[in-house]
Design a protein around this motif. Structure first.
Motif, PDB file in Angstrom:
ATOM      1  N   UNK A 290       0.830  -1.206   0.000  1.00  0.00           N
ATOM      2  CA  UNK A 290       0.000   0.000   0.000  1.00  0.00           C
ATOM      3  C   UNK A 290       0.861   1.252   0.000  1.00  0.00           C
ATOM      4  N   UNK A 291       0.363   2.299  -0.643  1.00  0.00           N
ATOM      5  CA  UNK A 291       1.098   3.558  -0.641  1.00  0.00           C
ATOM      6  C   UNK A 291       0.275   4.678  -1.226  1.00  0.00           C
ATOM      7  N   UNK A 292       0.748   5.888  -1.031  1.00  0.00           N
ATOM      8  CA  UNK A 292       0.046   7.057  -1.574  1.00  0.00           C
ATOM      9  C   UNK A 292       0.985   8.246  -1.601  1.00  0.00           C
ATOM     10  N   UNK A 293       0.619   9.287  -2.326  1.00  0.00           N
ATOM     11  CA  UNK A 293       1.207  10.607  -2.106  1.00  0.00           C
ATOM     12  C   UNK A 293       0.093  11.629  -2.200  1.00  0.00           C
ATOM     13  N   UNK A 294       0.309  12.748  -1.545  1.00  0.00           N
ATOM     14  CA  UNK A 294      -0.704  13.807  -1.561  1.00  0.00           C
ATOM     15  C   UNK A 294      -0.031  15.113  -1.894  1.00  0.00           C
ATOM     16  N   UNK A 295      -0.749  15.954  -2.627  1.00  0.00           N
ATOM     17  CA  UNK A 295      -0.246  17.301  -2.928  1.00  0.00           C
ATOM     18  C   UNK A 295      -1.411  18.270  -2.842  1.00  0.00           C
ATOM     19  N   UNK A 296      -1.108  19.464  -2.432  1.00  0.00           N
ATOM     20  CA  UNK A 296      -2.112  20.510  -2.291  1.00  0.00           C
ATOM     21  C   UNK A 296      -1.879  21.470  -3.439  1.00  0.00           C
ATOM     22  N   UNK A 297      -2.841  21.540  -4.344  1.00  0.00           N
ATOM     23  CA  UNK A 297      -2.645  22.334  -5.559  1.00  0.00           C
ATOM     24  C   UNK A 297      -3.801  23.290  -5.742  1.00  0.00           C
ATOM     25  N   UNK A 298      -3.513  24.571  -5.793  1.00  0.00           N
ATOM     26  CA  UNK A 298      -4.516  25.600  -6.078  1.00  0.00           C
ATOM     27  C   UNK A 298      -5.794  25.392  -5.255  1.00  0.00           C
TER      28      UNK A 298
ATOM     29  N   UNK B 248       4.370   1.545   2.100  1.00  0.00           N
ATOM     30  CA  UNK B 248       4.599   0.574   3.171  1.00  0.00           C
ATOM     31  C   UNK B 248       5.767  -0.342   2.814  1.00  0.00           C
ATOM     32  N   UNK B 249       6.508  -0.741   3.827  1.00  0.00           N
ATOM     33  CA  UNK B 249       7.454  -1.838   3.630  1.00  0.00           C
ATOM     34  C   UNK B 249       6.634  -3.135   3.602  1.00  0.00           C
ATOM     35  N   UNK B 250       7.266  -4.213   3.197  1.00  0.00           N
ATOM     36  CA  UNK B 250       6.540  -5.492   3.180  1.00  0.00           C
ATOM     37  C   UNK B 250       6.080  -5.869   4.589  1.00  0.00           C
ATOM     38  N   UNK B 251       6.972  -5.693   5.557  1.00  0.00           N
ATOM     39  CA  UNK B 251       6.605  -6.038   6.934  1.00  0.00           C
ATOM     40  C   UNK B 251       5.459  -5.180   7.446  1.00  0.00           C
ATOM     41  N   UNK B 252       5.501  -3.905   7.089  1.00  0.00           N
ATOM     42  CA  UNK B 252       4.441  -2.971   7.489  1.00  0.00           C
ATOM     43  C   UNK B 252       3.103  -3.382   6.849  1.00  0.00           C
ATOM     44  N   UNK B 253       3.165  -3.812   5.597  1.00  0.00           N
ATOM     45  CA  UNK B 253       1.954  -4.288   4.929  1.00  0.00           C
ATOM     46  C   UNK B 253       1.377  -5.491   5.656  1.00  0.00           C
ATOM     47  N   UNK B 254       2.248  -6.438   5.979  1.00  0.00           N
ATOM     48  CA  UNK B 254       1.759  -7.646   6.642  1.00  0.00           C
ATOM     49  C   UNK B 254       1.077  -7.310   7.967  1.00  0.00           C
ATOM     50  N   UNK B 255       1.625  -6.320   8.633  1.00  0.00           N
ATOM     51  CA  UNK B 255       1.134  -5.949   9.959  1.00  0.00           C
ATOM     52  C   UNK B 255      -0.121  -5.095   9.886  1.00  0.00           C
ATOM     53  N   UNK B 256      -0.271  -4.299   8.839  1.00  0.00           N
ATOM     54  CA  UNK B 256      -1.321  -3.270   8.870  1.00  0.00           C
ATOM     55  C   UNK B 256      -2.361  -3.359   7.760  1.00  0.00           C
ATOM     56  N   UNK B 257      -2.106  -4.078   6.685  1.00  0.00           N
ATOM     57  CA  UNK B 257      -3.157  -4.242   5.675  1.00  0.00           C
ATOM     58  C   UNK B 257      -4.290  -5.023   6.326  1.00  0.00           C
ATOM     59  N   UNK B 258      -5.522  -4.651   6.044  1.00  0.00           N
ATOM     60  CA  UNK B 258      -6.630  -5.429   6.575  1.00  0.00           C
ATOM     61  C   UNK B 258      -6.459  -6.887   6.182  1.00  0.00           C
ATOM     62  N   UNK B 259      -6.656  -7.765   7.142  1.00  0.00           N
ATOM     63  CA  UNK B 259      -6.478  -9.198   6.908  1.00  0.00           C
ATOM     64  C   UNK B 259      -7.769  -9.794   6.340  1.00  0.00           C
ATOM     65  N   UNK B 260      -7.712 -11.079   5.991  1.00  0.00           N
ATOM     66  CA  UNK B 260      -8.874 -11.748   5.409  1.00  0.00           C
ATOM     67  C   UNK B 260      -9.314 -12.944   6.239  1.00  0.00           C
ATOM     68  N   UNK B 261     -10.622 -13.291   6.073  1.00  0.00           N
ATOM     69  CA  UNK B 261     -11.245 -14.486   6.702  1.00  0.00           C
ATOM     70  C   UNK B 261     -11.141 -14.430   8.236  1.00  0.00           C
TER      71      UNK B 261
END
Ligand code: SMO
Length: 759
Positions: A200-208, A277-290
């Motif tokens: 997971x990842x993102x960037x944000x910018x504030x434009x006009x 996210x790092x891979x470890x961060x993803x494993x820890x924080x991405x919503x899990x399944x089942x």
């Protein structure tokens, strides 16, 4: 015209880009000079924050912002993220507070974000994180998938989020009381870490005066609305985009705390901010399944017809109510509770519990794999206990008359389950199984065969919009509200438009994932894209063609102009124009209105993909190692427009189901520490684990959308769990192993065999 359509293409348009490293993912797109966000996360599963001092971190050179929950609120950000909540059976509202973007007084799972640091470099952010003084006093940890234990939220007594019911309880009781046979089975659905190829990842910018958030999601409008709400902005002041996305599987459909924080930071600093996210961060924080336990009971009459079915479900929601977690483990489960069977009396009781683990939410199939695995394991067990052939037991109980109203209220439009199962049985050479089992036995191996039938109900928003623009270069641009995460929508949609318009397939460009491009879209999830988006596309093309026929009638001075899917013509005239030529003429006449058409459509019913999977496994009793060496799928996806892509979806889905069935497990220790930090300790399926799949299509076109399509994105996963589980059960039964629970790792299988030997 064949059911495959006349504009049959080859290969996927996006593959050249992806396979030559030209995919553009969120981390490739961040503006130069964007600041880096880092999240300091709880290493306690449960505790009270007793001290949090950010001053030393703020002094690190290159650090621009260090925020905790209080600081975030001071920026005008709403701390609580909304999740869909259920009504309890007694009419009261289900429990559970909103999920805080940053933990305030208490932490509730390992990995929960507590502090955000924004710095010029990741190294500076890491240095600052070292200097944050966070003290947590541990509290007892709740981990059991059962009500009770230490309280995760004061609002949820016994950690119960909801206690939900559907179906006719009295009718089910009566059916069980009168039954000739009853079969009960507990099915444990192991917790899954999603592991999209791209974290997971993102960037944000504030434009006009506007916020732009670029995020690897499964759609943009939901996220735009939630971000606008949390940041206190009007929806028009927020633009969300999705670039190429490397896998979603349901997990990327939600707004996550990091996105809100990154957007707030970009606004506060007036500078772009990025996070991946790092891979470890993803494993820890991405919503899990089942992560649920189902107890299923079937009642049969003397003729082995099912007379009643009930399921008791307890689902782990993790520490917070995530966006779709509650409805998935209740309402969505209930939609296919009774599978492909004609069961008049059925009942589901679903209880959701909070635990000190990462929140649980959508994972490929979202409620439907859970329901289908449950009934398919129960049917298999019933066949075994009652001494009847599992094919025969299913044949005897299929829904035969359509439309069919299920006990949970679904209206299934069409289907032909016997045809699908018979084809699968033939393709899988079930008749030859006994000889293959004997051949395995001669080598000291245990062979088993497993069958599962399945049905899905296509979920999500029934509304979608398409906008088609004819470009000056003779091609076209199609704007859509869904978002490919790798499924190949660029190809599928281009083929559909080419098929309907005669435009060259490769001249149709797809624009997805931009909340500024069209007014509203529902995103990708629940296998909805091709049916819901496709219907809007079809309506758009029709409207465009109608505009051109009227225009050309006037131009040519004729009564009526017709369109044969490639060219316009008129009776008694030799005038013929392709759509691109007609567009040129419209342009010359100043008729730009004809070139840019939008349509929004709403489906008034769901479609019901269904099929049969047959797995064959061989187990080495010396080691417990399992090899799946035959696998057959027959699906009814209705009309197939791009069969090669549909088959790709099935292959991926079966592989994903194999992962859950055979090797994957998100496991916590008794302190609530996740025991997976990398692929060294979380086993994903590999290509070499899987056989060549047999695949066939037995389409019964849906009547709930004008395309006759049914959706194929999740079907492989839905069918695979039951087929593989039943095959393992079958392989081990001769050795006296009477219960099998996923994942079927060598260690577990070996232990079951040893236990059975010792009895
Ligand atoms: S699990 Mo999906 O994106 O409905």
């Amino acid at each position: 015209m064949s059911i495959f359509g006349k504009a049959q293409g080859t290969g996927r348009h996006e593959d050249l880009r992806f396979l030559t490293g030209q995919g553009r993912y969120v981390d490739d797109m961040a503006p130069a000079g964007a600041l880096h966000a880092l999240f300091l996360r709880s290493d306690h599963a449960h505790g009270v924050i007793t001290a949090l001092d950010l001053e030393a971190a703020r002094d690190v050179p290159g650090v621009h912002l260090v925020l905790d929950a209080t600081g975030l609120e001071a920026l005008g950000v709403t701390l609580g993220m909304k999740g869909a909540r259920l009504r309890n059976a007694d009419g009261s509202m289900g429990a559970g507070p909103e999920r805080p973007v940053l933990a305030r007084d208490r932490v509730r799972f390992v990995g929960e974000a507590v502090v955000m640091i924004v710095a010029e470099t990741m190294a500076a952010a890491q240095d600052a994180a070292e200097l944050v003084a966070l003290e947590v006093e541990g509290l007892p940890v709740a981990l059991a998938v059962a009500p009770g234990g230490s309280a995760v939220h004061p609002e949820a007594p016994e950690n119960r989020a909801y206690d939900w019911k559907i179906g006719d309880h009295a009718a089910v009781e009566a059916a069980f009381a009168a039954a000739a046979h009853r079969v009960t089975l507990e099915v444990i659905h192991n917790r899954i870490i999603v592991n999209a190829m791209e974290p997971r990842g993102c960037f944000a910018e504030w434009q006009a005066g506007r916020l732009h958030l670029c995020v690897n999601g499964q759609g943009v409008w939901n996220q735009r609305n939630e971000l606008a709400r949390m940041l206190g902005l009007g929806r028009e002041a927020v633009r969300v985009t999705n670039p190429d996305v490397g896998g979603g599987f349901g997990m990327k459909a939600m707004t996550y705390p990091e996105y809100v924080c990154v957007a707030a930071a970009a606004r506060a600093l007036g500078q772009p901010v990025r996070w991946i996210a790092t891979r470890g961060e993803s494993m820890l924080t991405d919503n899990a399944g089942r992560d649920l336990v189902a107890t299923a009971e079937l009642a049969f009459d003397a003729g082995l017809r099912i007379t009643g079915y009930r399921v008791n479900l307890v689902s782990n929601l993790g520490a917070y109510n995530s966006q779709f977690g509650q409805p998935i483990q209740s309402e969505l489960f209930s939609k296919v509770l009774t599978g492909v069977y004609d069961i008049e009396a059925a009942h589901l009781r679903a209880v959701g519990v909070y635990t000190n683990t990462t929140p649980v939410d959508a994972y490929r199939g979202a409620g439907r794999p859970e329901a289908i695995l449950t009934i398919e394991r129960a049917m298999d067990e019933a066949a075994r206990v009652l001494g009847v052939d599992p094919f025969e037991l299913r044949m005897r109980n299929f829904i035969m008359d359509f439309p069919y109203r299920s006990a949970t209220g679904e209206l299934i439009d069409v289907g032909d389950f016997p045809r699908v199962l018979t084809r699968a049985r033939d393709m899988a050479d079930v008749a030859g199984f006994a000889a293959r089992r004997d051949a395995s036995a001669a080598r000291g191996m245990l062979r088993g065969i497993g069958l599962a039938t399945y049905i899905e109900s296509i979920l999500g928003d029934p509304e979608e919009t398409a906008r088609l623009v004819l470009d000056a270069d003779g091609g076209a641009t199609l704007y859509v509200g869904t978002q490919s995460n790798g499924q190949g929508h660029e190809t599928t949609y281009a083929r559909m438009v080419a098929d309907w318009t005669g435009l060259p397939e490769h001249s149709v460009r797809i624009v997805q994932g931009d909340s500024d491009a069209i007014a509203r879209g529902g995103g990708t999830g629940g296998s909805r894209s091709v049916t819901v988006q496709g219907t809007a596309m079809r309506a758009t093309v029709r409207t465009m063609v109608a505009g051109f026929t009227a225009f050309l009638a006037e131009e040519w001075g004729v009564e009526e102009v017709s369109f044969d899917g490639a060219t316009f013509g008129a009776e008694g005239s030799n005038m013929r124009l392709t759509l691109a030529e007609a567009a040129d003429l419209a342009r010359a006449r100043g008729r730009a209105d004809l070139l840019d058409i939008s349509q929004t459509t709403t489906l008034d019913g769901r479609s019901y993909p269904n099929g049969a999977h047959i797995a064959e496994v061989e187990v080495d009793p010396e080691t417990g190692a399992l090899v799946m060496d035959r696998y057959t799928v027959v699906d009814d996806f209705g009309t197939l427009i791009a069969p090669d892509l549909a088959i790709g979806q099935v292959h991926g889905g079966v592989a994903q189901g194999y992962g859950q069935a055979v090797c994957e497990a998100g496991i916590y220790d008794d302190q609530g520490q996740l025991l997976a930090a990398s692929f060294m300790d979380y086993a994903m399926p590999r290509a070499g684990d899987l056989p060549m799949f047999g695949f066939a299509s037995e389409p019964v076109p849906s009547i709930m959308n004008p395309l006759g399509m049914k959706g194929c994105g999740e079907a492989g996963t839905v069918g695979a769990l039951g087929a593989i589980s039943n095959a393992v059960r079958d392989a081990l039964a001769p050795r006296g192993v009477n219960r099998v629970d996923m994942p079927f790792t060598p260690q577990r299988i070996w232990h079951w065999l040893k236990e059975a030997e010792d009895v």
